[in-house]
Write a protein that holds these residues in place. Structure first.
Motif, PDB file in Angstrom:
ATOM      1  N   GLY A 149      13.831  60.532  39.997  1.00 44.35           N
ATOM      2  CA  GLY A 149      14.064  61.729  39.215  1.00 44.35           C
ATOM      3  C   GLY A 149      15.094  61.424  38.135  1.00 44.35           C
ATOM      4  N   ASP A 150      15.107  62.247  37.054  1.00 46.84           N
ATOM      5  CA  ASP A 150      15.982  61.949  35.924  1.00 46.84           C
ATOM      6  C   ASP A 150      17.357  62.604  36.027  1.00 46.84           C
ATOM      7  N   GLU A 151      17.679  63.182  37.183  1.00 43.05           N
ATOM      8  CA  GLU A 151      19.014  63.735  37.414  1.00 43.05           C
ATOM      9  C   GLU A 151      19.731  62.907  38.467  1.00 43.05           C
ATOM     10  N   LYS A 152      21.029  62.783  38.333  1.00 41.34           N
ATOM     11  CA  LYS A 152      21.795  62.142  39.393  1.00 41.34           C
ATOM     12  C   LYS A 152      22.751  63.151  40.009  1.00 41.34           C
ATOM     13  N   ILE A 153      23.009  62.977  41.279  1.00 41.25           N
ATOM     14  CA  ILE A 153      23.805  63.901  42.081  1.00 41.25           C
ATOM     15  C   ILE A 153      25.079  63.206  42.530  1.00 41.25           C
ATOM     16  N   SER A 154      26.210  63.841  42.271  1.00 43.71           N
ATOM     17  CA  SER A 154      27.482  63.264  42.701  1.00 43.71           C
ATOM     18  C   SER A 154      28.301  64.240  43.535  1.00 43.71           C
ATOM     19  N   SER A 155      27.776  65.451  43.750  1.00 49.06           N
ATOM     20  CA  SER A 155      28.445  66.421  44.609  1.00 49.06           C
ATOM     21  C   SER A 155      27.496  67.580  44.870  1.00 49.06           C
ATOM     22  N   GLY A 156      27.863  68.419  45.818  1.00 47.25           N
ATOM     23  CA  GLY A 156      27.128  69.651  46.038  1.00 47.25           C
ATOM     24  C   GLY A 156      25.983  69.550  47.030  1.00 47.25           C
ATOM     25  N   ARG A 157      25.318  70.673  47.196  1.00 46.32           N
ATOM     26  CA  ARG A 157      24.193  70.820  48.120  1.00 46.32           C
ATOM     27  C   ARG A 157      22.967  71.186  47.286  1.00 46.32           C
ATOM     28  N   HIS A 158      21.857  70.480  47.488  1.00 46.70           N
ATOM     29  CA  HIS A 158      20.701  70.590  46.604  1.00 46.70           C
ATOM     30  C   HIS A 158      19.407  70.620  47.412  1.00 46.70           C
ATOM     31  N   TYR A 159      18.402  71.284  46.840  1.00 47.11           N
ATOM     32  CA  TYR A 159      17.126  71.449  47.535  1.00 47.11           C
ATOM     33  C   TYR A 159      15.972  71.389  46.543  1.00 47.11           C
ATOM     34  N   TRP A 160      14.931  70.675  46.904  1.00 43.20           N
ATOM     35  CA  TRP A 160      13.690  70.668  46.120  1.00 43.20           C
ATOM     36  C   TRP A 160      12.505  70.472  47.066  1.00 43.20           C
ATOM     37  N   GLU A 161      11.319  70.683  46.555  1.00 43.56           N
ATOM     38  CA  GLU A 161      10.110  70.552  47.360  1.00 43.56           C
ATOM     39  C   GLU A 161       9.116  69.619  46.678  1.00 43.56           C
ATOM     40  N   VAL A 162       8.199  69.089  47.487  1.00 42.62           N
ATOM     41  CA  VAL A 162       7.188  68.154  46.985  1.00 42.62           C
ATOM     42  C   VAL A 162       5.840  68.500  47.601  1.00 42.62           C
ATOM     43  N   THR A 163       4.835  68.723  46.762  1.00 45.07           N
ATOM     44  CA  THR A 163       3.467  68.917  47.250  1.00 45.07           C
ATOM     45  C   THR A 163       2.866  67.547  47.525  1.00 45.07           C
ATOM     46  N   VAL A 164       2.477  67.312  48.782  1.00 44.47           N
ATOM     47  CA  VAL A 164       2.017  65.984  49.205  1.00 44.47           C
ATOM     48  C   VAL A 164       0.589  66.011  49.756  1.00 44.47           C
ATOM     49  N   LYS A 165      -0.110  67.118  49.608  1.00 45.97           N
ATOM     50  CA  LYS A 165      -1.406  67.280  50.260  1.00 45.97           C
ATOM     51  C   LYS A 165      -2.464  66.297  49.762  1.00 45.97           C
ATOM     52  N   LYS A 166      -2.276  65.720  48.576  1.00 42.98           N
ATOM     53  CA  LYS A 166      -3.281  64.811  48.029  1.00 42.98           C
ATOM     54  C   LYS A 166      -2.921  63.339  48.216  1.00 42.98           C
ATOM     55  N   SER A 167      -1.974  63.059  49.100  1.00 43.18           N
ATOM     56  CA  SER A 167      -1.613  61.672  49.381  1.00 43.18           C
ATOM     57  C   SER A 167      -1.535  61.441  50.889  1.00 43.18           C
ATOM     58  N   GLN A 168      -1.895  60.254  51.298  1.00 43.55           N
ATOM     59  CA  GLN A 168      -1.790  59.857  52.702  1.00 43.55           C
ATOM     60  C   GLN A 168      -0.786  58.726  52.887  1.00 43.55           C
ATOM     61  N   GLN A 169      -0.051  58.393  51.828  1.00 47.17           N
ATOM     62  CA  GLN A 169       0.869  57.257  51.911  1.00 47.17           C
ATOM     63  C   GLN A 169       1.957  57.423  50.861  1.00 47.17           C
ATOM     64  N   PHE A 170       3.127  57.866  51.296  1.00 44.78           N
ATOM     65  CA  PHE A 170       4.183  58.161  50.329  1.00 44.78           C
ATOM     66  C   PHE A 170       5.549  58.148  51.000  1.00 44.78           C
ATOM     67  N   ARG A 171       6.604  58.179  50.167  1.00 39.92           N
ATOM     68  CA  ARG A 171       7.980  58.327  50.627  1.00 39.92           C
ATOM     69  C   ARG A 171       8.717  59.262  49.679  1.00 39.92           C
ATOM     70  N   VAL A 172       9.533  60.128  50.254  1.00 38.89           N
ATOM     71  CA  VAL A 172      10.320  61.074  49.459  1.00 38.89           C
ATOM     72  C   VAL A 172      11.739  61.115  50.004  1.00 38.89           C
ATOM     73  N   GLY A 173      12.711  61.193  49.109  1.00 37.30           N
ATOM     74  CA  GLY A 173      14.098  61.250  49.542  1.00 37.30           C
ATOM     75  C   GLY A 173      15.039  61.022  48.385  1.00 37.30           C
ATOM     76  N   VAL A 174      16.088  60.235  48.616  1.00 35.93           N
ATOM     77  CA  VAL A 174      17.064  59.942  47.575  1.00 35.93           C
ATOM     78  C   VAL A 174      17.441  58.470  47.619  1.00 35.93           C
TER      79      VAL A 174
END
Length: 225
Positions: free
Chosen positions: A96-121
């Motif tokens: 992603g084009d943002e970087k995080i250096s503090s705070g609490r953050h939340y996002w979602e990812v639609t993954v229904k069209k993939s059977q092989q992936f990784r999501v995180g930070v």
């Protein structure tokens, strides 16, 4: 129990490395600059980001105004992709084009069209020669062979999850050192990774079939701890 390092490495080789990554061109070492320029540093709760084309492996195409990513088995000829030290060379990864250096953050990812992936930070300055989850600079949740797992430092821990949801959430608390996989329907944290962050981190994604769509700028669901 964590899967052995050798088993994890084997799965990453099978699931992560693309056909084009075996060329001599891709094995060339790349040094990252001391500072990578991202759009901004987010400290609020409603993190909003797009996928950063500069980091995207040549097998990944961005769509829907850079909020989605699709995997192409052969991808582009690496010589036709702009050469820069921020791009992943051997693995189908994009940040992603943002970087995080503090705070609490939340996002979602639609993954229904993939059977092989990784999501995180991952750390913004993570080596572009590595795959997310294989080093101590990235913390991800993955799905492969119809199973979920949490992964960092090339060690995988099975995650108990019935079925495969169409959409998952990622919760990050920088100060608390938390990366959580969220069931968006309950909502609840399914599994969490504990870590002591030391440098700025970015949303991170690996994809080896189908496509994914990111959803940022969201309020954290009530009830998550």
């Amino acid at each position: 129990m964590a899967v052995s390092t050798s088993s994890a490495a084997r799965l990453c080789r099978l699931a992560g490395r693309t056909v084009t990554s075996l060329t001599a061109r891709h094995r060339r070492g790349v040094s990252l600059p001391e500072s990578i320029c991202y759009i901004s540093t987010s400290t609020g709760s409603n993190l909003q980001f797009k996928l950063d084309e500069r980091t995207a492996h040549s097998s990944l195409d961005l769509f829907k105004k850079d909020t989605g990513v699709i995997y192409r088995m052969l991808g582009l000829d690496p010589s036709h992709v702009q050469d820069n030290p921020e791009r992943f060379r051997d693995w189908a990864v994009v940040f992603g084009d943002e970087k995080i250096s503090s705070g609490r953050h939340y996002w979602e990812v639609t993954v229904k069209k993939s059977q092989q992936f990784r999501v995180g930070v991952a750390e913004a300055l993570m080596s572009r020669e590595d795959c997310v989850g294989t080093n101590s600079s990235s913390w991800v949740f993955g799905y492969a062979q119809r199973k979920w797992f949490a992964m960092t430092s090339n060690k995988m821990v099975p995650v108990t999850l019935v079925g495969k949801p169409d959409r998952v959430g990622i919760l990050v608390d920088y100060e608390a050192g938390l990366v959580g996989l969220v069931d968006t329907e309950k909502p609840r944290i399914i599994h969490s990774i504990r870590v002591q962050f030391k440098t700025p981190i970015c949303p991170a994604f690996g994809l080896w079939d189908g496509d994914m769509l990111t959803h940022s700028g969201l309020e954290e669901p009530e009830g998550l701890k």
